[in-house]
Design a protein around this motif. Sequence first.
Motif, PDB file in Angstrom:
ATOM      1  N   VAL B  12       0.849  -1.186   0.000  1.00  0.00           N
ATOM      2  CA  VAL B  12       0.000   0.000   0.000  1.00  0.00           C
ATOM      3  C   VAL B  12       0.883   1.233   0.000  1.00  0.00           C
ATOM      4  O   VAL B  12       1.998   1.215   0.533  1.00  0.00           O
ATOM      5  N   GLN B  13       0.390   2.298  -0.595  1.00  0.00           N
ATOM      6  CA  GLN B  13       1.153   3.545  -0.646  1.00  0.00           C
ATOM      7  C   GLN B  13       1.095   4.281   0.689  1.00  0.00           C
ATOM      8  O   GLN B  13       0.132   4.119   1.450  1.00  0.00           O
ATOM      9  N   PRO B  14       2.109   5.082   0.985  1.00  0.00           N
ATOM     10  CA  PRO B  14       2.064   5.909   2.196  1.00  0.00           C
ATOM     11  C   PRO B  14       0.796   6.757   2.212  1.00  0.00           C
ATOM     12  O   PRO B  14       0.396   7.322   1.195  1.00  0.00           O
ATOM     13  N   GLY B  15       0.166   6.799   3.391  1.00  0.00           N
ATOM     14  CA  GLY B  15      -1.091   7.509   3.525  1.00  0.00           C
ATOM     15  C   GLY B  15      -2.312   6.666   3.236  1.00  0.00           C
ATOM     16  O   GLY B  15      -3.453   7.098   3.487  1.00  0.00           O
ATOM     17  N   GLY B  16      -2.090   5.477   2.733  1.00  0.00           N
ATOM     18  CA  GLY B  16      -3.198   4.598   2.376  1.00  0.00           C
ATOM     19  C   GLY B  16      -3.744   3.815   3.553  1.00  0.00           C
ATOM     20  O   GLY B  16      -3.313   3.987   4.698  1.00  0.00           O
ATOM     21  N   SER B  17      -4.703   2.959   3.254  1.00  0.00           N
ATOM     22  CA  SER B  17      -5.390   2.157   4.272  1.00  0.00           C
ATOM     23  C   SER B  17      -5.378   0.688   3.894  1.00  0.00           C
ATOM     24  O   SER B  17      -5.270   0.336   2.709  1.00  0.00           O
ATOM     25  N   LEU B  18      -5.533  -0.137   4.920  1.00  0.00           N
ATOM     26  CA  LEU B  18      -5.579  -1.586   4.737  1.00  0.00           C
ATOM     27  C   LEU B  18      -6.337  -2.171   5.914  1.00  0.00           C
ATOM     28  O   LEU B  18      -6.244  -1.646   7.043  1.00  0.00           O
ATOM     29  N   ARG B  19      -7.086  -3.238   5.696  1.00  0.00           N
ATOM     30  CA  ARG B  19      -7.739  -3.934   6.799  1.00  0.00           C
ATOM     31  C   ARG B  19      -7.250  -5.368   6.861  1.00  0.00           C
ATOM     32  O   ARG B  19      -7.379  -6.119   5.890  1.00  0.00           O
ATOM     33  N   PHE B  68      -4.904   3.362  13.811  1.00  0.00           N
ATOM     34  CA  PHE B  68      -5.347   1.966  13.708  1.00  0.00           C
ATOM     35  C   PHE B  68      -6.558   1.751  14.611  1.00  0.00           C
ATOM     36  O   PHE B  68      -6.666   2.363  15.682  1.00  0.00           O
ATOM     37  N   THR B  69      -7.443   0.843  14.186  1.00  0.00           N
ATOM     38  CA  THR B  69      -8.608   0.473  14.987  1.00  0.00           C
ATOM     39  C   THR B  69      -8.738  -1.043  15.028  1.00  0.00           C
ATOM     40  O   THR B  69      -8.799  -1.691  13.973  1.00  0.00           O
ATOM     41  N   ILE B  70      -8.777  -1.575  16.225  1.00  0.00           N
ATOM     42  CA  ILE B  70      -8.987  -3.010  16.410  1.00  0.00           C
ATOM     43  C   ILE B  70     -10.481  -3.252  16.622  1.00  0.00           C
ATOM     44  O   ILE B  70     -11.166  -2.464  17.281  1.00  0.00           O
ATOM     45  N   SER B  71     -10.984  -4.324  16.048  1.00  0.00           N
ATOM     46  CA  SER B  71     -12.395  -4.682  16.230  1.00  0.00           C
ATOM     47  C   SER B  71     -12.546  -6.185  16.082  1.00  0.00           C
ATOM     48  O   SER B  71     -11.604  -6.878  15.697  1.00  0.00           O
ATOM     49  N   GLN B  82      -8.037  -2.323  11.329  1.00  0.00           N
ATOM     50  CA  GLN B  82      -8.155  -1.299  10.294  1.00  0.00           C
ATOM     51  C   GLN B  82      -6.991  -0.331  10.437  1.00  0.00           C
ATOM     52  O   GLN B  82      -6.821   0.285  11.503  1.00  0.00           O
ATOM     53  N   MET B  83      -6.192  -0.226   9.385  1.00  0.00           N
ATOM     54  CA  MET B  83      -4.995   0.606   9.427  1.00  0.00           C
ATOM     55  C   MET B  83      -5.135   1.755   8.447  1.00  0.00           C
ATOM     56  O   MET B  83      -5.269   1.526   7.237  1.00  0.00           O
ATOM     57  N   ASN B  84      -5.142   2.970   8.960  1.00  0.00           N
ATOM     58  CA  ASN B  84      -5.241   4.174   8.133  1.00  0.00           C
ATOM     59  C   ASN B  84      -3.963   4.994   8.247  1.00  0.00           C
ATOM     60  O   ASN B  84      -3.145   4.780   9.153  1.00  0.00           O
TER      61      ASN B  84
END
Lengths: 110, 123
Positions: B12-19, B68-71, B82-84
């Motif tokens: 993923v590019q810098p500044g991007g998101s991934l789950r 980041f958000t854990i769920s 969730q990583m932003n």
Amino acid sequence: NFMLTQPHSVSESPGKTVTISCTRSSGSIAGNYVQWYQQRPGSSPTTVMYEDNQRFSGVPDRFSGSIDTSSNSASLTISGLKTEDEADYYCQSYDSSNVVFGGGTKLTVL
Amino acid sequence: QVQLVESGGGVVQPGGSLRLSCAASGFTFSTYGMHWVRQAPGKGLEWVAFIRYDGSNKYYADSVKGRFTISRDNSKNTLYLQMNSLRAEDTTIYYCAKVLREYSALRGAFDIWGQGTMVTVSS
């Protein structure tokens, strides 16, 4: 936050005994349990010791854990070293809102 | 057999998101707290986040707090991260790990670890 400091590496011969230390920078080592994890190259970590001195399921009794309040440290001792014990070992503990790992110790059995 | 299988890693590019996802099997997922831990290539373990068995409490490392958000979805036996606003320094292997004791809070030993999923943040 506190830190857990481990030696970067230790080495010992097969059949001998080695002890890996883990020193807590602040807060009492006895205040929160210490765990130890083993990680062989290319593999995920596995649990070796929990709650200071409890061996995880399947871990041989050559492994033992302890804490020393005078030095504010925990130790993992492996006796009767085998070549299969060669791995990285990490200690881990807590405070009220954080989980902290030590930097890891590379054990070489030669 | 207790098993944790991570997925969702990639480039993923810098500044991007991934789950990321962690599929659990072989135990009653809804009664155990879960962690995410990461490890940069050749480096040590770094704790990322923890979520209680019922999702009522979450804790984060300072390095990921606010990004980041854990769920978890107990009906699907799945843990998420969730990583932003991803940064180059987030390039690591991400492991999920189960705590040892049912209903335990943050202060609980890890027992089972997944095999990890690699995240690479690069342009």
